[in-house]
Design an enzyme around this catalytic site. Structure first.
Site, PDB file in Angstrom:
ATOM      1  N   TYR A 156       0.848  -1.196   0.000  1.00 31.04           N
ATOM      2  CA  TYR A 156       0.000   0.000   0.000  1.00 31.04           C
ATOM      3  C   TYR A 156       0.888   1.252   0.000  1.00 31.04           C
ATOM      4  O   TYR A 156       2.049   1.192   0.392  1.00 31.04           O
ATOM      5  CB  TYR A 156      -0.896  -0.056   1.248  1.00 31.04           C
TER       6      TYR A 156
ATOM      7  N   THR B  78       1.569   3.758   1.761  1.00 30.67           N
ATOM      8  CA  THR B  78       2.363   4.236   2.902  1.00 30.67           C
ATOM      9  C   THR B  78       3.383   3.203   3.378  1.00 30.67           C
ATOM     10  O   THR B  78       4.115   3.454   4.325  1.00 30.67           O
ATOM     11  CB  THR B  78       1.448   4.570   4.098  1.00 30.67           C
ATOM     12  N   LYS B  79       3.410   2.043   2.764  1.00 30.45           N
ATOM     13  CA  LYS B  79       4.254   0.968   3.283  1.00 30.45           C
ATOM     14  C   LYS B  79       5.694   1.083   2.764  1.00 30.45           C
ATOM     15  O   LYS B  79       6.008   1.954   1.974  1.00 30.45           O
ATOM     16  CB  LYS B  79       3.634  -0.395   2.938  1.00 30.45           C
ATOM     17  N   ASN B  80       6.561   0.170   3.208  1.00 32.81           N
ATOM     18  CA  ASN B  80       7.991   0.307   2.885  1.00 32.81           C
ATOM     19  C   ASN B  80       8.298   0.039   1.419  1.00 32.81           C
ATOM     20  O   ASN B  80       9.335   0.444   0.912  1.00 32.81           O
ATOM     21  CB  ASN B  80       8.828  -0.630   3.770  1.00 32.81           C
TER      22      ASN B  80
END
Ligand SMILES: *Cc1c(COP(=O)(O)O)cnc(C)c1O
Length: 401
Positions: free
Chosen positions: A194, A196-198
């Site tokens: 997603y 906002t993920k790394n």
């Protein structure tokens, strides 16, 4: 909303720091463009490459991974592929995103919460033991913020009670515990890409698993339940009939998504180093403030540094968490809350009769926690701004100004 490029070109004096802004490189853009120009947008060669690259990163062969279109989808089909009888209880943490619990519900299973250890913010193995009933069939630990759960203790409980383990690795792509990578302990590991993920594919997810047969089933469930041969529809080897062998879902990843992920994955270690640097700067810069800092990573583990969480105890800080968020917002800094504890949400309270006070550690953390910007897109200057603003807000309040 400001894009990272606004910051680089300095068009705005102090652009708003969007929480979790993704880092999109020229190579990502070029790969997506090449994908579009290829005319192959759906599941195809780029998904296959992304899967094999991800498997290699995890030290697995490609038959141990399956790309899907979200971590929520990964959790859902993993639980179905685990063959748990309807109504089985799945023990998870109250300090997680709602998707963890919703996936349990949609798989026809019953979520049971076990409180966190307030220091690690991860599910407490002793609380798991206490929550076990004759109907317990699985444990769903979440490696919160990228810090590994106590997997030795959790796997020992699972062996003792013959439980399936499904790791929610949404924060934990780079996480390791005693030399083993997150997602390799349990029967399944579920990853999120997603925004906002790394690692970012827009929407996207990956399932890792110990048993290639179960991975094959999860893959089949993620594509309408079509027979394995159906995947050859996505190649140029000619038309083939397919069979529906289960009522599956529409959870397959597209090549456009994989195109974004391929180079994000190639940069994952560089980005981790940048986040670690910011993480350490935050730790130093806030050491003298009356805020609670995240616990230092344990030896023989690797923290993915996905979230940097401060806890704002209003007694000590002179400010409530929500007022702190507002004060940072006024200074142009976006933050996140991970998470208001699950039983504080109306739906779960009403459906399961849960009272948030039954999980006091998660309740308290959920009311005090705030996540500061920590994406790889964050420059050192951005981090300096975050540090100055946090210090200003806390020092003003703590001194009673
Ligand atoms: C983001 C997240 C999810 C859901 O991931 P999606 O890819 O958005 O479906 C699940 N669990 C946790 C802990 C998350 O942070």
């Amino acid at each position: 909303m400001n894009s990272p490029s606004d910051r680089d070109t300095g068009h705005a004096e102090t652009p708003y720091l969007v929480f979790g802004a993704p880092q999109i490189g020229e190579e990502d853009i070029a790969e997506v463009e090449a994908c579009l120009r290829s005319g192959w947008l759906g599941t195809g060669p780029r998904v296959a490459r992304f899967e094999s690259d991800f498997a290699a990163y995890k030290g697995l062969t490609p038959d141990h991974v399956a790309a899907v279109n979200s971590c929520t989808a990964a959790l859902h089909v993993s639980m179905i592929a685990a063959d748990l009888e309807p109504g089985s209880e799945v023990i998870t943490t109250p300090l997680t995103f709602c998707a963890t619990v919703n996936a349990i519900i949609h798989a026809g299973l019953t979520p049971v919460l076990a409180d966190i250890d307030p220091v690690t913010m991860n599910i407490d193995p002793a609380a798991i033991e206490d929550a076990i009933t004759p109907r317990t069939r699985a444990i769903l630990p979440v490696h919160f913020a990228g810090r590994p759960c106590g997997m030795d203790a959790i796997m020992a409980i699972a062996r003792k009670h013959h439980l399936v383990v499904i790791e929610d690795c949404a924060h934990a792509i780079e996480t390791e515990y005693n030399g083993h990578k997150a997602g390799s302990f349990g029967d399944f590991g579920c990853f999120s890409f997603y925004v906002t993920k790394n690692l970012v594919t827009g929407e996207g997810g990956m399932i890792t698993g110990r048993d290639p047969e179960r991975i094959a089933r999860a893959r089949m469930l993620a594509l309408h339940g079509l027979s394995r041969d159906a995947w050859h529809r996505f190649s140029d080897s000619g038309y083939r009939h397919y069979q529906v062998v289960e009522a599956g879902f529409k959870y397959n990843m597209m090549d456009i998504q994989a195109a974004l992920g391929i180079h994000q994955l190639a940069r994952i270690e560089t980005n981790w180093l940048q986040r670690e640097r910011i993480w350490n700067r935050y730790m130093d810069a806030f050491a003298d403030l009356p805020v609670n800092l995240p616990a230092q990573p344990q030896p023989d583990t690797r923290h993915a540094h996905h979230l940097f969480t401060l806890r704002i105890d209003p007694q000590r800080c002179g400010i409530e968490r929500d007022a702190f968020i507002e004060a940072l917002h006024e200074r142009g800094i976006g933050t996140g809350v991970h998470y208001i504890s699950i039983p504080e949400h109306a739906y779960y309270r009403e459906r399961f009769g849960w009272r948030a006070a039954s999980w006091p550690a998660a309740l308290r953390v959920g009311r005090e926690t705030v996540s500061l910007p920590l994406s790889a897109g964050l420059s050192d200057r951005d981090a300096s701004r975050v540090i100055a603003s946090v210090r200003e807000v806390i020092q003003e309040r703590a001194s009673g100004a």
